[in-house]
Design a protein around this motif. Sequence first.
Motif, PDB file in Angstrom:
ATOM      1  N   VAL A 190     -23.049 -32.293  -7.152  1.00 45.59           N
ATOM      2  CA  VAL A 190     -21.593 -32.518  -8.071  1.00 45.59           C
ATOM      3  C   VAL A 190     -20.415 -32.615  -6.331  1.00 45.59           C
ATOM      4  CG1 VAL A 190     -20.269 -32.436  -9.416  1.00 45.59           C
ATOM      5  CG2 VAL A 190     -22.286 -31.177  -9.828  1.00 45.59           C
ATOM      6  N   GLU A 191     -20.309 -33.496  -6.395  1.00 43.80           N
ATOM      7  CA  GLU A 191     -18.959 -34.600  -5.078  1.00 43.80           C
ATOM      8  C   GLU A 191     -18.086 -35.382  -5.566  1.00 43.80           C
ATOM      9  OE1 GLU A 191     -19.988 -35.203  -0.672  1.00 43.80           O
ATOM     10  OE2 GLU A 191     -19.995 -33.048  -1.547  1.00 43.80           O
ATOM     11  N   ASN A 192     -16.848 -35.386  -5.710  1.00 43.53           N
ATOM     12  CA  ASN A 192     -16.592 -36.495  -5.395  1.00 43.53           C
ATOM     13  C   ASN A 192     -16.526 -37.144  -7.215  1.00 43.53           C
ATOM     14  OD1 ASN A 192     -14.700 -36.136  -3.062  1.00 43.53           O
ATOM     15  ND2 ASN A 192     -16.634 -37.448  -2.280  1.00 43.53           N
ATOM     16  N   ASP A 193     -16.794 -35.940  -7.962  1.00 40.59           N
ATOM     17  CA  ASP A 193     -16.866 -36.935  -9.255  1.00 40.59           C
ATOM     18  C   ASP A 193     -18.473 -37.741  -9.680  1.00 40.59           C
ATOM     19  OD1 ASP A 193     -15.164 -35.754 -10.731  1.00 40.59           O
ATOM     20  OD2 ASP A 193     -13.596 -37.236 -10.562  1.00 40.59           O
ATOM     21  N   MET A 194     -19.141 -36.981  -8.693  1.00 42.58           N
ATOM     22  CA  MET A 194     -20.619 -37.542  -8.837  1.00 42.58           C
ATOM     23  C   MET A 194     -21.709 -36.548  -9.118  1.00 42.58           C
ATOM     24  SD  MET A 194     -20.851 -40.133  -5.145  1.00 42.58           S
ATOM     25  CE  MET A 194     -20.551 -39.395  -4.306  1.00 42.58           C
ATOM     26  N   ILE A 195     -22.292 -37.048 -10.116  1.00 44.11           N
ATOM     27  CA  ILE A 195     -23.801 -36.050 -10.115  1.00 44.11           C
ATOM     28  C   ILE A 195     -24.938 -36.339  -9.961  1.00 44.11           C
ATOM     29  CG2 ILE A 195     -24.285 -34.290 -11.833  1.00 44.11           C
ATOM     30  CD1 ILE A 195     -21.913 -35.053 -13.365  1.00 44.11           C
ATOM     31  N   LEU A 196     -25.573 -35.536  -8.940  1.00 46.11           N
ATOM     32  CA  LEU A 196     -27.122 -35.733  -8.821  1.00 46.11           C
ATOM     33  C   LEU A 196     -27.611 -35.215  -9.686  1.00 46.11           C
ATOM     34  CD1 LEU A 196     -27.391 -35.292  -4.793  1.00 46.11           C
ATOM     35  CD2 LEU A 196     -26.665 -37.514  -6.211  1.00 46.11           C
ATOM     36  N   VAL A 197     -28.618 -36.201 -10.465  1.00 39.48           N
ATOM     37  CA  VAL A 197     -30.425 -35.562 -11.723  1.00 39.48           C
ATOM     38  C   VAL A 197     -30.939 -35.713 -11.440  1.00 39.48           C
ATOM     39  CG1 VAL A 197     -28.771 -35.441 -13.316  1.00 39.48           C
ATOM     40  CG2 VAL A 197     -29.554 -37.985 -12.758  1.00 39.48           C
ATOM     41  N   GLY A 198     -32.516 -35.924 -11.704  1.00 44.96           N
ATOM     42  CA  GLY A 198     -33.239 -36.350 -11.525  1.00 44.96           C
ATOM     43  C   GLY A 198     -34.284 -35.530 -10.664  1.00 44.96           C
ATOM     44  N   ASP A 199     -34.977 -36.923  -9.834  1.00 42.93           N
ATOM     45  CA  ASP A 199     -35.473 -37.236  -8.534  1.00 42.93           C
ATOM     46  C   ASP A 199     -34.536 -37.143  -7.174  1.00 42.93           C
ATOM     47  OD1 ASP A 199     -38.460 -37.185  -9.596  1.00 42.93           O
ATOM     48  OD2 ASP A 199     -38.576 -39.002  -8.700  1.00 42.93           O
ATOM     49  N   ALA A 200     -33.052 -37.504  -7.487  1.00 42.52           N
ATOM     50  CA  ALA A 200     -32.446 -37.814  -6.581  1.00 42.52           C
ATOM     51  C   ALA A 200     -31.826 -36.760  -5.932  1.00 42.52           C
ATOM     52  CB  ALA A 200     -31.367 -38.573  -7.381  1.00 42.52           C
ATOM     53  N   ALA A 201     -32.050 -35.401  -7.331  1.00 46.45           N
ATOM     54  CA  ALA A 201     -31.603 -34.322  -6.891  1.00 46.45           C
ATOM     55  C   ALA A 201     -32.796 -33.403  -5.750  1.00 46.45           C
ATOM     56  CB  ALA A 201     -30.987 -33.701  -7.971  1.00 46.45           C
ATOM     57  N   GLY A 202     -34.066 -34.321  -6.072  1.00 44.33           N
ATOM     58  CA  GLY A 202     -35.121 -33.169  -6.197  1.00 44.33           C
ATOM     59  C   GLY A 202     -35.925 -32.307  -6.617  1.00 44.33           C
ATOM     60  N   LEU A 203     -35.859 -32.573  -7.819  1.00 43.40           N
ATOM     61  CA  LEU A 203     -35.737 -32.078  -9.153  1.00 43.40           C
ATOM     62  C   LEU A 203     -37.642 -32.575  -9.343  1.00 43.40           C
ATOM     63  CD1 LEU A 203     -32.879 -31.841 -10.762  1.00 43.40           C
ATOM     64  CD2 LEU A 203     -33.563 -30.686  -8.830  1.00 43.40           C
ATOM     65  N   VAL A 204     -38.572 -31.585  -8.536  1.00 43.14           N
ATOM     66  CA  VAL A 204     -39.963 -31.930  -9.083  1.00 43.14           C
ATOM     67  C   VAL A 204     -39.900 -30.980  -8.594  1.00 43.14           C
ATOM     68  CG1 VAL A 204     -42.535 -33.443  -8.046  1.00 43.14           C
ATOM     69  CG2 VAL A 204     -40.167 -34.169  -8.849  1.00 43.14           C
ATOM     70  N   ASP A 205     -41.346 -30.348  -9.338  1.00 39.88           N
ATOM     71  CA  ASP A 205     -41.860 -28.607  -9.512  1.00 39.88           C
ATOM     72  C   ASP A 205     -42.640 -29.122  -8.149  1.00 39.88           C
ATOM     73  OD1 ASP A 205     -43.633 -26.100  -9.580  1.00 39.88           O
ATOM     74  OD2 ASP A 205     -42.689 -25.953 -11.621  1.00 39.88           O
ATOM     75  N   PRO A 206     -42.840 -28.404  -7.068  1.00 41.87           N
ATOM     76  CA  PRO A 206     -43.753 -28.094  -5.768  1.00 41.87           C
ATOM     77  C   PRO A 206     -45.155 -27.607  -6.276  1.00 41.87           C
ATOM     78  CG  PRO A 206     -42.492 -26.504  -5.252  1.00 41.87           C
ATOM     79  CD  PRO A 206     -41.883 -27.033  -7.029  1.00 41.87           C
ATOM     80  N   VAL A 207     -45.611 -26.938  -7.393  1.00 40.42           N
ATOM     81  CA  VAL A 207     -46.352 -26.191  -7.609  1.00 40.42           C
ATOM     82  C   VAL A 207     -46.994 -27.183  -8.892  1.00 40.42           C
ATOM     83  CG1 VAL A 207     -47.616 -24.407  -8.366  1.00 40.42           C
ATOM     84  CG2 VAL A 207     -46.004 -24.014  -6.981  1.00 40.42           C
ATOM     85  N   THR A 208     -46.355 -27.589 -10.329  1.00 35.63           N
ATOM     86  CA  THR A 208     -46.673 -27.956 -11.392  1.00 35.63           C
ATOM     87  C   THR A 208     -47.128 -29.216 -10.539  1.00 35.63           C
ATOM     88  OG1 THR A 208     -45.297 -27.909 -12.002  1.00 35.63           O
ATOM     89  CG2 THR A 208     -46.617 -25.775 -12.480  1.00 35.63           C
ATOM     90  N   GLY A 209     -46.110 -30.459 -10.357  1.00 36.39           N
ATOM     91  CA  GLY A 209     -46.142 -31.150  -9.740  1.00 36.39           C
ATOM     92  C   GLY A 209     -44.834 -32.083 -11.278  1.00 36.39           C
ATOM     93  N   GLU A 210     -44.139 -31.031 -12.345  1.00 40.13           N
ATOM     94  CA  GLU A 210     -43.180 -31.323 -13.363  1.00 40.13           C
ATOM     95  C   GLU A 210     -42.186 -31.980 -12.466  1.00 40.13           C
ATOM     96  OE1 GLU A 210     -41.733 -32.187 -15.936  1.00 40.13           O
ATOM     97  OE2 GLU A 210     -43.413 -30.160 -16.890  1.00 40.13           O
ATOM     98  N   GLY A 211     -42.416 -33.106 -13.495  1.00 41.16           N
ATOM     99  CA  GLY A 211     -40.623 -34.009 -12.703  1.00 41.16           C
ATOM    100  C   GLY A 211     -39.907 -34.695 -13.884  1.00 41.16           C
ATOM    101  N   ILE A 212     -40.945 -34.692 -15.272  1.00 39.90           N
ATOM    102  CA  ILE A 212     -40.323 -35.696 -15.573  1.00 39.90           C
ATOM    103  C   ILE A 212     -39.034 -34.374 -16.311  1.00 39.90           C
ATOM    104  CG2 ILE A 212     -40.686 -36.854 -18.402  1.00 39.90           C
ATOM    105  CD1 ILE A 212     -43.167 -38.015 -17.124  1.00 39.90           C
ATOM    106  N   ALA A 213     -39.708 -33.519 -16.947  1.00 36.19           N
ATOM    107  CA  ALA A 213     -39.416 -32.710 -18.024  1.00 36.19           C
ATOM    108  C   ALA A 213     -38.094 -32.189 -16.977  1.00 36.19           C
ATOM    109  CB  ALA A 213     -40.073 -31.057 -17.965  1.00 36.19           C
ATOM    110  N   TYR A 214     -37.505 -31.755 -16.287  1.00 37.08           N
ATOM    111  CA  TYR A 214     -36.272 -31.576 -14.879  1.00 37.08           C
ATOM    112  C   TYR A 214     -35.671 -32.351 -15.034  1.00 37.08           C
ATOM    113  CZ  TYR A 214     -38.448 -27.253 -12.675  1.00 37.08           C
ATOM    114  OH  TYR A 214     -38.977 -25.718 -13.169  1.00 37.08           O
ATOM    115  N   ALA A 215     -36.184 -34.423 -15.320  1.00 39.33           N
ATOM    116  CA  ALA A 215     -35.180 -35.311 -15.378  1.00 39.33           C
ATOM    117  C   ALA A 215     -34.773 -35.065 -17.087  1.00 39.33           C
ATOM    118  CB  ALA A 215     -36.176 -36.211 -14.740  1.00 39.33           C
ATOM    119  N   ILE A 216     -35.306 -35.531 -17.749  1.00 38.40           N
ATOM    120  CA  ILE A 216     -34.578 -35.075 -18.704  1.00 38.40           C
ATOM    121  C   ILE A 216     -33.543 -33.779 -18.938  1.00 38.40           C
ATOM    122  CG2 ILE A 216     -35.162 -34.559 -20.870  1.00 38.40           C
ATOM    123  CD1 ILE A 216     -37.954 -36.246 -21.017  1.00 38.40           C
TER     124      ILE A 216
END
Length: 385
Positions: A260-286
């Motif tokens: 979070v910075e300057n009223d901007m928020i990062l989510v999903g892959d833009a924030a790097g939210l992919v599990d490096p063990v299971t590969g889960e990314g869609i749940a983290y994205a939602i």
Amino acid sequence: MKNSYTCLVAGAGPSGTAAAYTLAKNGIDVCIVDKAIFPREKLCGGGLTRRTKNSFLDVFDLNWEDMYEYSANSALFYYKGHVINKIEDYGELYFCDRIMFDNRLLDQATSRGVDVVPGERVDVIDTVEKTCKLASGRQIRYRYLIGADGVNSVVARQFVSRRINRNRYAYALQVDIHKDDYGKKELTRPELYFGDVAMGYGWVFPKRNSYTVGICSRYSKTVDARKKMMDFFADRNGAPFKGRLKGHYIPFGNYAERVVENDMILVGDAAGLVDPVTGEGIAYAIESGYHAAVAVIAAVSGKNCNIEAVYKKKYYSAISRELARANMLQQAIYSRYTQAIVMHALSKSRTMPYHYMDLLSGDCSYKEFISIIQKKTKKLIFMGR
């Protein structure tokens, strides 16, 4: 269509549509900008876990059965080409076509009144004037901006003024092949492969009329990823692949600390939210898209809430803390020094595959899973069984 919104969302994938849909549902004017025109191709294995299902049902008013094309209740685990374990009667393993999955989510968002600007790439973001300039020259003003624009996020580069370091990412390659063209017998359950690629894994996922075959491994300039993929496919299929390989970068435990910075928020892959063990990314994205929307809703509600405080509370408690632990486990599972020990423990345990699936489903935390692995490994080393 307007040129000024309370919230602008860059990216129309699951994280962006989850955010936009939640905002519109709560009466906030919102617009999504995406460089693609939907339906669009999306490179992804298409595996959906029970965690994805639960996250989806928490956010969207859609029928879950319409979101996937194949389901299974068992899976096989391989190490260096040999079956080492399996799960039976687990249930709730789903596989989707991401083209249709993402398009349905975007349709749901537009049905709630979300404005969409397709085929437009975000070019420049002026954080002082709060203006987003598109490649066409069009400018859209915003009060809040949610960056859901993937691994090459333009919004994320506003947080860290440098190009992404490929060495901190993984590279995935996959092919989709019709069932009739697959050399081996028909597959009815997913197969997960370890030991075929360094610092990564492979998979074969069944779909309605096809199979998705792919590998994912830590990016390295010294490794010919395409040759690795061709070898992996030939070993699985019994014949070489003659079509076009598709590849892309994905975060691999490389999640953002500053979101979070300057009223901007990062989510999903833009924030790097992919599990490096299971590969889960869609749940983290939602989930991250939903939490970002909740933060914006709180900020505009007149309750004097700070979007950073609201979003970070969920981000750190529910997402990044788990990914930090996943990074620790990643080293043990994929490192050439410890992988054989972990795989041996997996091969000797009747329960560990089910714990792994519980991890995927969100029913087991990384803290619990790491403790299970430690106990199983110690038992094998010190008791010889």
